[in-house]
Design a protein around this motif. Structure first.
Motif, mmCIF file in Angstrom:
data_model
loop_
_atom_site.group_PDB
_atom_site.id
_atom_site.type_symbol
_atom_site.label_atom_id
_atom_site.label_comp_id
_atom_site.label_asym_id
_atom_site.label_seq_id
_atom_site.Cartn_x
_atom_site.Cartn_y
_atom_site.Cartn_z
ATOM 1 N N THR A 68 0.840 -1.192 0.000
ATOM 2 C CA THR A 68 0.000 0.000 0.000
ATOM 3 C C THR A 68 0.876 1.243 0.000
ATOM 4 O O THR A 68 1.821 1.346 0.789
ATOM 5 N N VAL A 69 0.535 2.187 -0.894
ATOM 6 C CA VAL A 69 1.325 3.393 -1.114
ATOM 7 C C VAL A 69 0.471 4.618 -0.799
ATOM 8 O O VAL A 69 -0.665 4.730 -1.283
ATOM 9 N N ALA A 70 1.012 5.544 -0.028
ATOM 10 C CA ALA A 70 0.366 6.833 0.226
ATOM 11 C C ALA A 70 1.266 7.921 -0.360
ATOM 12 O O ALA A 70 2.315 8.222 0.199
ATOM 13 N N LEU A 71 0.881 8.479 -1.491
ATOM 14 C CA LEU A 71 1.680 9.487 -2.170
ATOM 15 C C LEU A 71 1.432 10.872 -1.583
ATOM 16 O O LEU A 71 0.418 11.104 -0.910
ATOM 17 N N LEU A 98 0.146 -3.075 -6.335
ATOM 18 C CA LEU A 98 0.163 -1.870 -5.512
ATOM 19 C C LEU A 98 -1.242 -1.344 -5.286
ATOM 20 O O LEU A 98 -2.075 -1.344 -6.196
ATOM 21 N N LYS A 99 -1.490 -0.897 -4.072
ATOM 22 C CA LYS A 99 -2.721 -0.193 -3.735
ATOM 23 C C LYS A 99 -2.340 1.228 -3.347
ATOM 24 O O LYS A 99 -1.389 1.437 -2.597
ATOM 25 N N PHE A 100 -3.094 2.203 -3.837
ATOM 26 C CA PHE A 100 -2.808 3.599 -3.546
ATOM 27 C C PHE A 100 -3.907 4.187 -2.670
ATOM 28 O O PHE A 100 -5.089 3.980 -2.923
ATOM 29 N N GLU A 118 -1.692 1.063 7.536
ATOM 30 C CA GLU A 118 -1.756 0.153 6.391
ATOM 31 C C GLU A 118 -0.797 0.526 5.275
ATOM 32 O O GLU A 118 -0.541 -0.276 4.368
ATOM 33 N N ALA A 119 -0.249 1.735 5.303
ATOM 34 C CA ALA A 119 0.674 2.167 4.255
ATOM 35 C C ALA A 119 2.042 1.543 4.481
ATOM 36 O O ALA A 119 2.647 1.709 5.543
#
Length: 491
Positions: A68-71, A98-100, A118-119
């Motif tokens: 999980t990615v948090a941009l 990948l999940k954003f 979760e990130a």
């Protein structure tokens, strides 16, 4: 980074086995694990004892994992980042999807939110680096885990290193930049705030949008914006570093901030506009003589405006010898990955997010007749590649090098300090504003005689009518010039 990179990383041995459908390869990996554990602990591990608890995947679908990615959410085209990262990652780990996180109530870059558990990786404003490190939100990484570390600009690299460890990897940079027409020699030659004030004058407009090429446009609406600008002014004036997070604002720094307001208008700096790059749009349309913003504002400007655009670090004081502050947005690996067993994959992903090819693909123009994002890079190689196609990137690179900046960073109480002082700074900057404000009229004003019938009542609660009025664009409706502005208390 090549697709076979997983085989080149000893730390990914277990993961490579999990993604393989070949039982023989799995047995080899298990044997290697047993030998490694023996070397570390001195206890022998029998492979046959491990085999019953290892579930070998029977299909690619069963083998697939996710991260999980948090941009960082405040960029012109975040979808372009997601596409570039997904493409690059698929070449490295095709079986790990990948999940954003695309919800600012969950992740906002760190300004109000802590990294979501979760990130696996998250991109944050490094002004909160010390706070996140102190609160155990950042995994420590060794120097040899960071790809092409020497390629980072020095200020960005120093911003994420503590005690010889990398606690994040730089991805983006930015700074308070003054934009103007490069043929406007008076503004071009202004190197101090006082010289800029002389060039632009003050109280030249009272509407949100200047009526023509006059005045300064900038955003000072938000509390965090006011607090960080205050510290930027403080560092410009006195060069104190680490930045002085005093409990009460210094009057001298507030004077400089009020000077910037006086060169603009109350409504221009305070309006909560949903478009963060709108001042670049207005400048392209012929409004305002200069504006302060970030380089990515140029992504919204017209080709004609970009052809004559000049820019430099905004002069925030009358001192010219102190190094300017540049912001860094960096990729952190969440400590929750250690519990999930995804730490090494997350480090690999953080390197992909910050790799030259990924960043270039995230920044570049997505098609013909479109602008690149004009975000500032923190890698020499990204500036070099983009500069070959977009000349403005060459100028941005020269600015970043010649400025020799230091990173904008706060201490471990960063958010508490911002929350405690932002409202006070904002209120004191706006207090006793000298230039007055436009107030919308209840109906169209036809002429000067009609204005005398309308405006006194409109300005009755706003210090009285100044005698000014308008019914011309860019004003959306008729407005009266009032002597006072609606200053609120700390928020």
């Amino acid at each position: 980074m090549q697709a076979g990179n997983c085989q080149q990383r000893r730390t990914d041995m277990r993961r490579c086995f999990r993604h393989s459908s070949a039982i023989r390869a799995g047995l080899v990996a298990l044997a290697a694990q047993a030998l490694s554990k023996f070397r570390r602990t001195g206890y022998a591990v029998v492979a046959s004892a491990i085999l019953p608890v290892v579930a070998l995947p029977s299909s690619a679908a069963e083998a697939q994992q996710s991260l999980t990615v948090a941009l960082y959410p405040y960029v012109p085209r975040i979808g372009q980042f997601q596409n570039a990262i997904t493409t690059a990652w698929s070449q490295v780990q095709p079986n790990v999807r990948l999940k954003f996180i695309n919800d600012e109530s969950v992740w906002d870059g760190g300004y109000k939110r802590n990294p979501p558990a979760e990130a696996d990786v998250y991109v944050f404003d490094a002004m909160y680096f010390e706070q996140f490190r102190a609160n155990n939100y950042l995994v420590a990484m060794a120097r040899n885990e960071i790809q092409d570390a020497a390629d980072f600009l020095p200020y960005a690299r120093k911003a994420v290193v503590a005690n010889g460890k990398y606690y994040a990897i730089p991805q983006l940079g930015c700074a308070n930049i003054l934009f103007y027409d490069k043929n406007d020699t008076v503004v071009v030659n202004a190197t101090t705030l006082g010289q800029l004030q002389t060039a632009l004058n003050q109280c030249t407009f009272t509407s949100e949008i200047p009526p023509d090429r006059r005045g300064l446009m900038l955003d000072m609406a938000g509390g965090t914006t006011n607090a960080t600008l205050y510290l930027d002014i403080a560092h410009s004036a006195d060069g104190i570093y680490p930045l002085p997070q005093a409990s009460q604002p210094n009057r001298d720094y507030l004077v400089n901030q009020k000077t910037m307001l006086n060169m603009s208008s109350f409504w221009n700096i305070t309006a909560q506009n949903s478009d963060p790059y709108v001042r670049g749009v207005w400048f392209s349309q012929g409004y305002g003589r200069a504006f302060m913003g970030f380089t990515e504002t140029m992504s919204r400007m017209t080709p004609d405006a970009l052809a004559t655009i000049g820019f430099k670090v905004m002069p925030l004081s009358n001192t010219t010898t102190n190094r300017p502050l540049f912001y860094v947005d960096a990729v952190g690996v969440n400590t929750t990955t250690v519990e999930r067993g995804t730490r090494d994959l997350a480090v690999q992903l953080a390197n992909v997010l910050t790799a030259t090819d990924t960043v270039v693909a995230s920044f570049e123009a997505p098609g013909p007749n479109t602008n690149p994002q004009y975000l500032m890079s923190v890698r020499h190689s990204v500036f070099h590649q983009l500069g070959q196609r977009y000349p403005l990137y060459e100028r941005m690179y020269h600015l970043a090098l010649s400025s020799n900046p230091v990173a904008f960073k706060l201490n471990a109480d960063a958010r508490a300090w911002v929350n405690s002082i932002a409202g006070t700074i904002r209120t004191e900057v706006r207090a006793n504003y000298a230039c007055g404000c436009d107030q919308n009229a209840p109906r169209p004003i036809m002429n000067s005689v009609d204005a005398q019938n309308v405006c006194p009542a409109v300005c009755n609660g706003h210090g009285g009518w100044s005698g000014q009025w308008t019914n011309q664009p860019p004003a959306l409706r008729s407005a009266c010039g009032c002597a006072a502005c609606p200053v609120q208390g700390p928020q």
